[in-house]
Scaffold this active site. Structure first.
Site, PDB file in Angstrom:
ATOM      1  N   GLU A 170       0.842  -1.197   0.000  1.00  0.00           N
ATOM      2  CA  GLU A 170       0.000   0.000   0.000  1.00  0.00           C
ATOM      3  C   GLU A 170       0.883   1.254   0.000  1.00  0.00           C
ATOM      4  O   GLU A 170       1.699   1.448   0.895  1.00  0.00           O
ATOM      5  CB  GLU A 170      -0.887  -0.009   1.250  1.00  0.00           C
ATOM      6  CG  GLU A 170      -1.685   1.276   1.432  1.00  0.00           C
ATOM      7  CD  GLU A 170      -2.481   1.289   2.752  1.00  0.00           C
ATOM      8  OE1 GLU A 170      -2.421   0.297   3.513  1.00  0.00           O
ATOM      9  OE2 GLU A 170      -3.142   2.309   3.003  1.00  0.00           O
ATOM     10  N   ASP A 194      -1.378  -0.997   5.691  1.00  0.00           N
ATOM     11  CA  ASP A 194      -1.260  -0.423   7.028  1.00  0.00           C
ATOM     12  C   ASP A 194      -2.259  -1.053   7.989  1.00  0.00           C
ATOM     13  O   ASP A 194      -3.295  -1.579   7.590  1.00  0.00           O
ATOM     14  CB  ASP A 194      -1.529   1.094   6.976  1.00  0.00           C
ATOM     15  CG  ASP A 194      -0.390   1.813   6.281  1.00  0.00           C
ATOM     16  OD1 ASP A 194       0.726   1.252   6.233  1.00  0.00           O
ATOM     17  OD2 ASP A 194      -0.624   2.922   5.778  1.00  0.00           O
ATOM     18  N   ASP A 226      -4.541   0.091   9.695  1.00  0.00           N
ATOM     19  CA  ASP A 226      -5.635   1.021  10.010  1.00  0.00           C
ATOM     20  C   ASP A 226      -6.824   0.697   9.104  1.00  0.00           C
ATOM     21  O   ASP A 226      -6.786  -0.254   8.322  1.00  0.00           O
ATOM     22  CB  ASP A 226      -5.178   2.476   9.842  1.00  0.00           C
ATOM     23  CG  ASP A 226      -4.715   2.751   8.418  1.00  0.00           C
ATOM     24  OD1 ASP A 226      -4.947   1.903   7.524  1.00  0.00           O
ATOM     25  OD2 ASP A 226      -4.107   3.809   8.194  1.00  0.00           O
ATOM     26  N   ASP A 234      -8.086   2.160   6.469  1.00  0.00           N
ATOM     27  CA  ASP A 234      -7.800   2.192   5.038  1.00  0.00           C
ATOM     28  C   ASP A 234      -7.086   0.930   4.585  1.00  0.00           C
ATOM     29  O   ASP A 234      -7.396   0.348   3.548  1.00  0.00           O
ATOM     30  CB  ASP A 234      -6.900   3.392   4.708  1.00  0.00           C
ATOM     31  CG  ASP A 234      -7.728   4.555   4.202  1.00  0.00           C
ATOM     32  OD1 ASP A 234      -8.971   4.389   4.112  1.00  0.00           O
ATOM     33  OD2 ASP A 234      -7.146   5.615   3.911  1.00  0.00           O
TER      34      ASP A 234
END
Ligand code: 1YM
Length: 651
Positions: free
Chosen positions: A435, A508, A510, A512
């Site tokens: 990412e 990541d 998180d 997203d």
């Protein structure tokens, strides 16, 4: 079916118990979580057989505080009379003799369930103790078995503590079994309420009318499943959150000399096909003869109907099976004897006779359903949808050809993005899909370039659940992935062309990142499924923290591990929290996340296709509120998010 009298003398004895402890794997496949639960399902299978034969209607599964489990039913109760030659009660024979049971005496059992059909004795053999209570003939009976070690260290398993004993009276009938899985076999394991509930629900769908209850004494949670509609309700359950094209699933059940068949069919406005088939309550994930027979009949019946009713003109070609299956969710439920399972995971039905039987029954029943005038509106919806699919198929073919030409022209561009590895060894090579450009940059510098290739993803690739094939293909990120893997996709997918043994998603920790991961997994699930089923897809786990001191550091991968890391580093420690992959320098990224010696990878698997399907729908489908609720409820970015849990096992 005429009721048959059954006595203990009818029990056929095929083999002794001894071998089970010695080689549990031979009987239950594995002693990991799957095998641990298997010994529970063996007992449940007996209860289901009893209820399927028309006796009783309820099964209760209780997870007890001490780690044992209790399964009970309200059937006739296991026979308690003496076996004439073995001089033991029926109950004792069933629990101490491998393969004991009417199951091997086809006159008494019609179609019996169960995966390996090894029976309750295997559960007993692999338990520390096992207690059976039978209520029958107005009386209550009890027997206990235990596994103990003698003075020479030899373990004797499943030995009766005393013969079956009458312990009272009872108005009711039924069987209740409590057993404690032996930690000498399974190590320290616990029953998974989630797994048990999921399977209990599935069993209730597959056995119309069956009541099945699950109660966890530790948490007080309880679940009750009962579906009068059987697999018709199952179909509705599976399309929850999608838009169905008609309200009631098409449903039929039919019987031949060889098998019992039950089918339910529903359509949604999506573009994917979902077939879930079962044989004797076992999911046949790899399909097999019954699915083949069904598909060929299904296509024929609808093509014939389309011709006969003017939906297909004389000069028009027949529609293809895949056209009819777009947006289709089907459940095929077969019960039959002498099943042969084949395939890599032994989940493919091999019995050739099942093909013609299912084909003939489906031809007959579907024709009958379509000939019923009250279903003509549904027939029309299905045929129009298939015609539309055929149109798109032809358009997509053109688009594909165009894309191929374009992809060649753009190869230069792709090469710029993909940092390929130098070795041509497909067995060892790895592709990291990373990412973001900055993390991609670190990964390119940190990697071992001999076998690790890096593909940075810039934007979010589009949501593969919602789009048609041609739209999926138009997306640049997706095209990049397809070209990098070199396998083609969808119908053309060819695992042999795969350039990398491991495809590792690095995003990541998180929201997203979870979303990107979900999108990529959806894409693989839909268009490159063998990539997942063959075990090539992994999720990389970057650390959440670094706990360090001047000349000592420790990486921490979950919040739970943090306190112990702090303790290990000791006085004067400092903590760095990584918010994203991009914050790590190339060396750190290598050391923590990419180095095969040190990293943790989570292998993505599809343990349960129906659950995976639902999860994908919830996470990626139209029902935004469901998705939000789901993410809020389950997504815990401390490495435990359910998306991974449901799909994966930690490697
Ligand atoms: C909680 C587990 O085992 N129920 C159960 C098992 C049997 C019967 C009834 C039963 C079967 C038959 C006749 C028959 C079994 N019997 C045998 C065997 N619940 C649970 N309930 N009478 C009772 O098969 O005809 C094996 S299982 F071999 F003894 F007949």
């Amino acid at each position: 079916m005429a009721e048959k009298n059954y006595e203990s003398k009818d029990i056929v004895v095929l083999e002794g118990l001894d071998a089970v402890r010695l080689r549990p794997g031979m009987y239950i496949g594995t002693t990991s979580a799957r095998g641990f639960h298997h010994i529970l399902w063996e007992i449940v299978d007996n209860a289901i057989d009893e209820i399927s034969n028309g006796y009783g209607d309820t099964i209760k599964i209780v997870l007890n505080e001490d780690g044992s489990a209790t399964v009970s039913d309200n059937g006739r109760g296991i026979p308690v009379d003496m076996h004439p030659t073995l001089k033991k009660s029926g109950v004792e024979v069933v629990y101490t003799t491998l393969h004991a049971g009417g199951k091997f005496n086809n006159e008494n059992y019609k179609f019996s369930g169960g995966l390996h059909g090894v029976g309750a004795s295997v559960t007993n053999a692999l338990s520390k103790w096992c207690k059976v209570t039978v209520c029958k003939n107005g009386k209550k009976y009890f027997i206990e078995f235990h596994s103990y070690e003698d003075e020479n260290g030899k373990i004797h398993s499943g030995v009766p503590v005393a013969p079956l004993k009458e312990i009272g009276t009872s108005e009711e009938t039924g069987t209740s079994v409590t057993f404690m899985p032996d930690e000498r076999v399974f190590g320290e394991q616990k029953f998974s309420l989630e797994a048990i509930v999921r399977r209990a629900r599935e069993l209730a769908f597959l056995n119309k009318g069956l009541r099945i209850e699950v109660y966890d004494k530790l948490t007080g949670e309880d679940y009750k499943f009962h579906y009068e509609g059987g697999i018709a309700d199952f179909a509705l359950y599976l399309v929850e959150g999608k838009t169905a094209l008609f309200k009631e699933p098409l449903y039929f059940s039919a019987e031949s000399k060889v098998l019992l068949l039950e089918v339910s069919i529903i359509y949604t406005d999506s573009y994917t096909e979902n077939t879930f088939s079962f044989v004797n309550n076992i999911p046949t994930t790899e399909g097999g003869m019954h699915e083949t027979g069904f598909k060929s009949a299904f296509t024929k019946v609808f093509n014939d109907y389309a011709r006969a009713n003017g939906f297909l003109k004389e000069k028009e070609q027949n529609l293809l099976g895949e056209d009819f299956r777009e947006g289709l969710t089907t459940i095929i439920n077969v019960k039959m004897n002498n099943v042969q399972f084949e395939g890599q995971t032994k989940t493919k039905l091999g019995n050739i006779e099942a093909k013609t039987e299912v084909e003939n029954l489906t031809l007959r029943e579907l024709t009958r359903i379509l000939d019923d005038k009250k279903n003509s509106a549904i027939a029309e919806i299905i045929i129009n949808k298939a015609k539309q699919a055929a149109k798109v198929r032809l358009a997509a073919k053109k688009a594909k050809e165009l894309t191929r030409a374009k992809a060649n022209a753009e190869n230069f561009n792709l090469v710029g993005k993909l940092a390929s590895c130098s070795s041509r060894n497909r067995e060892k090579n790895e592709l990291f899909i990373v990412e973001g450009d900055s993390a991609g940059g670190s990964a390119k510098q940190g990697r071992d370039r001999s076998f690790q290739a890096i593909l940075p993803l810039r934007g979010k690739p589009l949501n593969a659940e919602k789009k048609r094939v041609d739209q999926v293909l138009a997306n640049e990120e997706i095209r990049t992935i397809i070209s990098a893997l070199d396998t083609g996709f969808g119908e053309d997918f060819d695992l042999d062309s795969l350039k990398y043994n491991k495809v590792i998603i690095l995003s990541d920790a998180d929201q997203d990142g979870a979303h990107i991961r979900a999108i990529l997994l959806t894409f693989f699930f839909r268009y490159m499924r063998p990539l997942i089923t063959d075990g090539h897809v992994f999720i990389g786990l970057p650390p959440l923290y670094k706990v360090y001191k001047k000349d000592y550091e420790k990486y921490v991968y979950s919040d739970a591990e943090l306190p112990s890391a702090v303790k290990a580093v000791g006085k004067g420690y400092m903590i760095q929290r990584y918010k994203g992959l991009g914050e790590m320098n190339p060396e750190q990224l290598w050391e923590t996340t990419m180095d095969p010696e040190k990293r943790t990878l989570v292998q993505v698997t599809i343990e349960d296709a129906t659950e995976a399907e639902k999860l994908i729908t919830t996470l990626m489908g139209d029902a935004i509120d469901d998705r939000k609720a789901y993410i809020n409820e389950h997504a815990n970015f401390d490495r435990e998010d359910t998306f991974m849990k449901d799909y994966s096992k930690v490697q």
